[in-house]
Design a protein around this motif. Structure first.
Motif, PDB file in Angstrom:
ATOM      1  N   GLY A  51       0.791  -1.223   0.000  1.00  0.00           N
ATOM      2  CA  GLY A  51       0.000   0.000   0.000  1.00  0.00           C
ATOM      3  C   GLY A  51       0.819   1.267   0.000  1.00  0.00           C
TER       4      GLY A  51
ATOM      5  N   ALA B 187       1.825   1.416  -5.297  1.00  0.00           N
ATOM      6  CA  ALA B 187       0.889   2.287  -6.010  1.00  0.00           C
ATOM      7  C   ALA B 187       1.401   2.603  -7.409  1.00  0.00           C
ATOM      8  CB  ALA B 187       0.673   3.568  -5.216  1.00  0.00           C
TER       9      ALA B 187
ATOM     10  N   ILE C 174      -5.047  -4.557  -6.243  1.00  0.00           N
ATOM     11  CA  ILE C 174      -4.075  -4.088  -5.250  1.00  0.00           C
ATOM     12  C   ILE C 174      -4.536  -4.567  -3.885  1.00  0.00           C
ATOM     13  CG2 ILE C 174      -2.876  -2.070  -4.333  1.00  0.00           C
ATOM     14  CD1 ILE C 174      -4.239  -0.572  -6.841  1.00  0.00           C
TER      15      ILE C 174
ATOM     16  N   GLU D  52      -3.904  -4.315  -0.032  1.00  0.00           N
ATOM     17  CA  GLU D  52      -3.250  -3.407   0.903  1.00  0.00           C
ATOM     18  C   GLU D  52      -3.385  -3.924   2.336  1.00  0.00           C
ATOM     19  OE1 GLU D  52      -4.281   0.835  -0.143  1.00  0.00           O
ATOM     20  OE2 GLU D  52      -5.632  -0.217  -1.519  1.00  0.00           O
TER      21      GLU D  52
ATOM     22  N   LEU E  72      -2.846   5.801  -6.572  1.00  0.00           N
ATOM     23  CA  LEU E  72      -3.896   4.810  -6.345  1.00  0.00           C
ATOM     24  C   LEU E  72      -5.223   5.252  -6.973  1.00  0.00           C
ATOM     25  CD1 LEU E  72      -3.139   3.777  -2.644  1.00  0.00           C
ATOM     26  CD2 LEU E  72      -2.856   2.358  -4.695  1.00  0.00           C
TER      27      LEU E  72
ATOM     28  N   VAL F  32      -7.228   3.271  -9.959  1.00  0.00           N
ATOM     29  CA  VAL F  32      -8.634   2.864  -9.850  1.00  0.00           C
ATOM     30  C   VAL F  32      -9.450   3.464 -10.989  1.00  0.00           C
ATOM     31  CG1 VAL F  32     -10.715   3.100  -8.436  1.00  0.00           C
ATOM     32  CG2 VAL F  32      -8.538   2.453  -7.374  1.00  0.00           C
TER      33      VAL F  32
ATOM     34  N   ARG G  62      -8.516  -2.481  -9.038  1.00  0.00           N
ATOM     35  CA  ARG G  62      -9.365  -2.691  -7.862  1.00  0.00           C
ATOM     36  C   ARG G  62      -8.498  -2.734  -6.609  1.00  0.00           C
ATOM     37  NH1 ARG G  62     -12.242  -8.053  -9.806  1.00  0.00           N
ATOM     38  NH2 ARG G  62     -10.283  -8.173 -10.985  1.00  0.00           N
ATOM     39  N   ARG G  63      -8.994  -2.125  -5.550  1.00  0.00           N
ATOM     40  CA  ARG G  63      -8.277  -2.119  -4.267  1.00  0.00           C
ATOM     41  C   ARG G  63      -8.994  -3.041  -3.292  1.00  0.00           C
ATOM     42  NH1 ARG G  63      -7.288   4.071  -2.546  1.00  0.00           N
ATOM     43  NH2 ARG G  63      -6.112   3.006  -0.886  1.00  0.00           N
TER      44      ARG G  63
END
Length: 370
Positions: free
Chosen positions: A12, A17, A32, A34, A163, A167, A172-173
């Protein structure tokens, strides 16, 4: 869960990023993951972009210098994606000392590097008293060397810009601690909260926590935490937005941000992941800052941040393949905000099977396995 992506980026911070952003910008499917651990280096880092003063070996210096030169192009790309609040400003840097003769070795180093690094900008010797006119709290008798290309960046802000831009390009996080999955000798994805997420390639860019993630597969990664305590203070009713970065022969350094905020840093401690401040650490920074810049004695104390810099045993980062379908990107130490975004681009291209923008041979993660 049935979720999959061509790439999973674990981490993260600014390196993760950047990897995710540059993958997504090229149309790749990215998730991603985190971890959200306390003490991420990006969140605490002071944000100095001035690699030309550092006594780094040739390969490591080259990577950092390229990283500093990359910022204007990166910021232009982020602006195209609607992200402009990075906290980056080319404010210059002051290297200060007393007597002035103590700066001669640094001036010689800068001169040797300047012709090959035009982004360094103007390099000028400053007589005693001149640095204090540029950074008013400084002691009046300090001499200096001015580096016009020096800059500062807000680590949290540049990470968040990357980040958000990723997106916006369909990355996608996912919050959670990732466990690597492997089958038939190949990494196949990660498990997060009991759910398997498949991927063609996993990039672990989890800073000081990278070693623990890779250890799950019995893979040794020689990177660990170096604790830094960083004090934030404020000078009320003072316009500090354009003040330069201040570097001295020993800590603390001083970094000014808008609205009177001054960052004093930083300790370098082998304390594992102990997430707390210490009297010795904070006290040493405050005493050093008061001696270097007596005008800060009346500044308000705002907070002390703690960050765990990822450091390797030889001081160089780990950038490249570690196992089948597994790439690592970590170990930037105190240069993460300088070299991290550039390293992220290189790793993204490597993951895509394209030539990296820079020579990663000095940073191969398997160099310790020979």
């Amino acid at each position: 869960m049935g979720v999959s992506a061509r790439f999973i980026v674990v981490g993260g911070g600014v390196v993760a990023a950047s990897v995710a952003y540059h993958l997504a910008r090229r149309g790749a499917s990215v998730i991603i993951v985190e971890g959200g651990q306390r003490g991420a280096a990006t969140s605490a880092g002071a944000g100095i972009i001035c690699p030309w003063t550092a006594p780094l070996d040739d390969g490591w210096y080259r990577l950092c210098a390229e990283g500093a030169a990359y910022y204007p192009g990166l910021l232009a790309m982020l602006a195209e994606d609607g992200q402009t609040d990075s906290g980056y400003a080319r404010v210059g840097a002051l290297c200060v000392a007393s007597p002035a003769q103590a700066l001669r070795p640094l001036a010689a180093l800068l001169e040797s590097r300047r012709t090959s690094t035009p982004v360094m900008g103007e390099v000028t010797a400053l007589a005693p008293g001149e640095p204090a006119r540029m950074f008013p709290p400084l002691a009046a008798g300090l001499a200096g060397v001015w580096i016009g290309g020096g800059a500062r960046v807000d680590g949290r802000a540049i990470r968040d810009c990357l980040l958000r831009a990723a997106v916006a390009r369909a990355a996608r996080r996912l919050p959670g601690i990732a466990a690597l999955d492997r089958a038939a000798g190949q990494v196949t994805g990660v498990t997060v909260r009991a759910d398997h997420i498949g991927a063609d390639t996993v990039v672990v860019a989890a800073g000081a926590w990278t070693a623990g993630i890779c250890a799950q597969l019995g893979i040794r990664v020689p990177v660990g935490p170096q604790r830094g305590q960083i004090v934030h203070a404020r000078l009320p009713r003072t316009d500090t937005a354009g003040w330069p970065v201040v570097l001295s022969g020993q800590d603390p350094y001083l970094v000014a941000f808008p609205a009177g905020r001054i960052v004093l840093g930083a300790t370098r401690e082998q304390a594992g992941f102990a997430y707390h401040t210490t009297v010795g650490g904070v006290g040493g920074l405050l005493a050093g800052a008061a001696g270097l810049a007596p005008g800060l004695r009346e500044a308000e104390l705002l907070e002390t941040r703690i960050g765990f810099r990822p450091v390797t045993s030889d001081g160089r980062p780990l950038l490249g393949p570690l196992a089948d379908n597994l790439i690592v990107a970590t170990g930037h130490g105190a240069e993460g905000l300088t070299a991290g975004p550039w390293s992220g681009l290189a790793i993204a291209l490597l993951a895509l099977g394209q030539p990296p923008v820079t020579d990663l041979a000095p940073f191969t993660p398997t160099r310790f396995h020979a």
